[in-house]
Design an enzyme around this catalytic site. Structure first.
Site, PDB file in Angstrom:
ATOM      1  N   TRP A 161      28.191 -36.080   7.605  1.00 32.05           N
ATOM      2  CA  TRP A 161      28.583 -37.129   8.549  1.00 32.05           C
ATOM      3  C   TRP A 161      27.658 -38.325   8.442  1.00 32.05           C
ATOM      4  CZ3 TRP A 161      28.599 -32.034  11.075  1.00 32.05           C
ATOM      5  CH2 TRP A 161      29.897 -31.499  11.147  1.00 32.05           C
ATOM      6  N   HIS A 182      31.800 -37.100  15.722  1.00 32.73           N
ATOM      7  CA  HIS A 182      32.903 -36.188  16.042  1.00 32.73           C
ATOM      8  C   HIS A 182      32.919 -36.005  17.568  1.00 32.73           C
ATOM      9  CE1 HIS A 182      29.870 -32.621  15.198  1.00 32.73           C
ATOM     10  NE2 HIS A 182      29.340 -33.582  15.877  1.00 32.73           N
ATOM     11  N   ARG A 208      32.177 -43.053  11.532  1.00 27.80           N
ATOM     12  CA  ARG A 208      31.378 -42.568  10.398  1.00 27.80           C
ATOM     13  C   ARG A 208      31.188 -43.696   9.410  1.00 27.80           C
ATOM     14  NH1 ARG A 208      33.964 -36.497   9.371  1.00 27.80           N
ATOM     15  NH2 ARG A 208      33.762 -35.893  11.555  1.00 27.80           N
ATOM     16  N   GLN A 222      39.556 -38.197  17.283  1.00 31.58           N
ATOM     17  CA  GLN A 222      39.602 -36.749  17.148  1.00 31.58           C
ATOM     18  C   GLN A 222      40.056 -36.178  18.490  1.00 31.58           C
ATOM     19  OE1 GLN A 222      35.897 -34.975  15.815  1.00 31.58           O
ATOM     20  NE2 GLN A 222      36.431 -35.311  13.667  1.00 31.58           N
ATOM     21  N   VAL A 265      29.854 -23.053  14.132  1.00 33.85           N
ATOM     22  CA  VAL A 265      30.825 -21.954  14.283  1.00 33.85           C
ATOM     23  C   VAL A 265      30.472 -20.819  13.338  1.00 33.85           C
ATOM     24  CG1 VAL A 265      32.820 -23.265  15.096  1.00 33.85           C
ATOM     25  CG2 VAL A 265      32.366 -23.111  12.657  1.00 33.85           C
ATOM     26  N   ALA A 319      36.621 -23.016  18.944  1.00 32.09           N
ATOM     27  CA  ALA A 319      36.648 -24.470  19.091  1.00 32.09           C
ATOM     28  C   ALA A 319      37.348 -25.052  17.871  1.00 32.09           C
ATOM     29  CB  ALA A 319      35.236 -25.020  19.206  1.00 32.09           C
TER      30      ALA A 319
HETATM   31  C1  YSA Z   1      34.890 -27.856  13.601  1.00 23.89           C
HETATM   32  C2  YSA Z   1      34.597 -26.671  14.220  1.00 23.89           C
HETATM   33  C3  YSA Z   1      34.604 -26.645  15.594  1.00 23.89           C
HETATM   34  O1  YSA Z   1      34.291 -25.498  16.206  1.00 23.89           O
HETATM   35  C4  YSA Z   1      34.929 -27.741  16.353  1.00 23.89           C
HETATM   36  C5  YSA Z   1      35.225 -28.933  15.717  1.00 23.89           C
HETATM   37  C6  YSA Z   1      35.184 -28.984  14.346  1.00 23.89           C
HETATM   38  C7  YSA Z   1      35.473 -30.260  13.669  1.00 23.89           C
HETATM   39  C8  YSA Z   1      34.201 -30.993  13.287  1.00 23.89           C
HETATM   40  N1  YSA Z   1      33.513 -31.496  14.442  1.00 23.89           N
HETATM   41  C9  YSA Z   1      34.573 -32.141  12.399  1.00 23.89           C
HETATM   42  O2  YSA Z   1      34.401 -33.297  12.728  1.00 23.89           O
HETATM   43  N2  YSA Z   1      35.137 -31.755  11.247  1.00 23.89           N
HETATM   44  S1  YSA Z   1      35.721 -32.790  10.164  1.00 23.89           S
HETATM   45  O3  YSA Z   1      34.686 -33.657   9.696  1.00 23.89           O
HETATM   46  O4  YSA Z   1      36.376 -32.023   9.141  1.00 23.89           O
HETATM   47  O5  YSA Z   1      36.807 -33.647  10.945  1.00 23.89           O
HETATM   48  C10 YSA Z   1      37.839 -33.014  11.678  1.00 23.89           C
HETATM   49  C11 YSA Z   1      39.122 -33.766  11.450  1.00 23.89           C
HETATM   50  O6  YSA Z   1      38.931 -35.132  11.771  1.00 23.89           O
HETATM   51  C12 YSA Z   1      39.550 -33.775   9.985  1.00 23.89           C
HETATM   52  O7  YSA Z   1      40.290 -32.618   9.686  1.00 23.89           O
HETATM   53  C13 YSA Z   1      40.398 -35.005   9.920  1.00 23.89           C
HETATM   54  O8  YSA Z   1      41.692 -34.753  10.417  1.00 23.89           O
HETATM   55  C14 YSA Z   1      39.699 -35.941  10.886  1.00 23.89           C
HETATM   56  N3  YSA Z   1      38.821 -36.854  10.160  1.00 23.89           N
HETATM   57  C15 YSA Z   1      37.585 -36.629   9.706  1.00 23.89           C
HETATM   58  N4  YSA Z   1      37.092 -37.711   9.084  1.00 23.89           N
HETATM   59  C16 YSA Z   1      38.051 -38.668   9.154  1.00 23.89           C
HETATM   60  C17 YSA Z   1      39.159 -38.118   9.840  1.00 23.89           C
HETATM   61  N5  YSA Z   1      40.271 -38.830  10.058  1.00 23.89           N
HETATM   62  C18 YSA Z   1      40.297 -40.090   9.596  1.00 23.89           C
HETATM   63  N6  YSA Z   1      39.281 -40.698   8.933  1.00 23.89           N
HETATM   64  C19 YSA Z   1      38.156 -40.003   8.679  1.00 23.89           C
HETATM   65  N7  YSA Z   1      37.163 -40.607   8.063  1.00 23.89           N
END
Ligand code: YSA
Length: 351
Positions: A161, A182, A208, A222, A265, A319
């Site tokens: 991130w 997030h 980000r 999100q 997790v 979660a």
């Molecule tokens: C994971 C486990 C948990 O117990 C709870 C939450 C999470 C999610 C974690 N906090 C997280 O941010 N994961 S992630 O980086 O993979 O992002 C989650 C979702 O946000 C992605 O699947 C995507 O749909 C969206 N996302 C992430 N970066 C993005 C984005 N959408 C648009 N632009 C981006 N740059």
């Protein structure tokens, strides 16, 4: 000046004033007229001032005549003002008359932004499963965004991130405030506040420091989900997310769970849906994968539960964090995430 001359002057001023007044039709002209005859240097005022040069008996007679003339002019001015005002109002009414037979102008109807629509749909789906909507700050402490999620300083997971930091240092001179990357910080904030059972979803904006492309923005939404109770298992997580996918995309859409890693997790999973554009064959949009990842999820790590004072031997939880832009892309067949934020009415009017 003799009394006869003064009386004549008053008489002439009065006649001239009344004559002029009859021809006046505007408020400005009336004011100029008032200044000319009744103002401090006006014709009648000057005549009144000359009364002092007359003998007492003459002053009484000519003075009475002068006062009558003044009263007459003041009254005539008041009448003229009323006349002008009334004719102005009548003119306006004529101009502004409403033609009730003309067809009405169409009212421009507003509509919701596609992201607002999808956020509401997501929240509705989870609310009907017993989740409560809560919101949290977009400017967040390092402590909530990382440390309480089992991501200490110098943990390699921070590299996932790329972060936008705020100029705010802690006692040790380290940056401690950021735009949240997030919505997961709301897990710790919620659990600190309430005792189990917990069932919340958290819609909100994240940021980000990353390059944009068809599926990545540097700011995006999100929706976080968190459920903690006695006896919650991964089966509950999968069941909840399957039900969510069924409601949003219909029963025929394919869903895939795969192992993933998130420090907060254990175990962790990612959920993907088959690509709307190529139906799973592989294309530019899904980066040839046939699937588009929409969320990360897992069972809440025991360290996270301990950090907020919960006993992981008693309570367990799941979660997840999903990207509504990606969900809207899948649902409406939108090929580029940047369209949501370009304010192009040709795009927005389609929803
Ligand atoms: C994971 C486990 C948990 O117990 C709870 C939450 C999470 C999610 C974690 N906090 C997280 O941010 N994961 S992630 O980086 O993979 O992002 C989650 C979702 O946000 C992605 O699947 C995507 O749909 C969206 N996302 C992430 N970066 C993005 C984005 N959408 C648009 N632009 C981006 N740059």
């Amino acid at each position: 000046m003799t009394s006869q001359n003064l009386a004549r002057t008053i008489e002439q001023a009065r006649e001239a004033a009344l004559e002029e007044l009859r021809g006046l039709t505007g408020e400005e002209g009336l004011e100029e007229w008032r200044v000319r005859y009744l103002g401090r240097r006006g014709r009648l005022t000057a005549a009144l001032r000359s009364l002092g040069t007359l003998a007492q008996e003459e002053r009484r007679v000519v003075g009475a005549q002068a006062n009558q003339a003044k009263a007459l002019l003041e009254e005539s001015l008041a009448q003229a003002r009323r006349r002008v005002r009334e004719s102005r109002i009548a003119g306006l009414a004529q101009e502004e008359r409403i033609d009730v037979t003309r067809p009405g102008r169409p009212v421009a109807m507003g509509r919701f932004h596609p992201l607002t629509r999808i956020l509401r749909e997501i929240c509705d789906a989870f609310e009907s499963m017993g989740f409560q909507v809560v919101e949290g700050p977009e400017v967040e402490w390092d402590r909530y965004n990382f440390e309480m999620l089992n991501i200490p300083r110098d943990h390699p997971a921070r590299d996932m991130w790329n972060t936008l930091w705020i100029d705010q240092e802690d006692d040790e001179g380290r940056q401690s405030m950021l735009l949240r990357t997030h919505t997961s910080p709301m897990q710790a904030r919620t659990m600190e506040r309430v005792k189990p059972p917990v069932r919340v979803i958290v819609p909100g904006k994240c940021y980000r420091y990353e390059a944009t492309d068809a599926t990545h923005e540097w700011h995006f939404y999100q929706v976080e989900g968190l459920a903690v109770d006695e006896g919650i298992t991964l089966a509950n997580l999968k069941g909840t997310l399957y039900e969510f996918a069924r409601r949003l995309f219909g029963a025929e859409r394919k869903v895939r769970f795969r192992c993933d890693y998130f420090p907060f997790v254990e175990p962790g999973v990612e959920m993907a849906i088959d690509c709307f554009a190529c139906e799973g064959a592989g294309c530019r949009i899904c980066r040839e994968a046939g699937w588009i990842e929409i969320l990360g999820a897992g069972m809440v790590h025991p360290k996270v539960l301990e950090g907020v004072g919960y006993d992981p031997a008693v309570h367990t939880g799941f979660a997840f964090g999903m990207g509504p832009e990606r969900i809207a892309m899948l649902k409406y067949g939108i090929e580029d995430i940047r369209l949501f934020y370009s304010n192009d009415l040709r795009f927005l009017r389609q929803f």
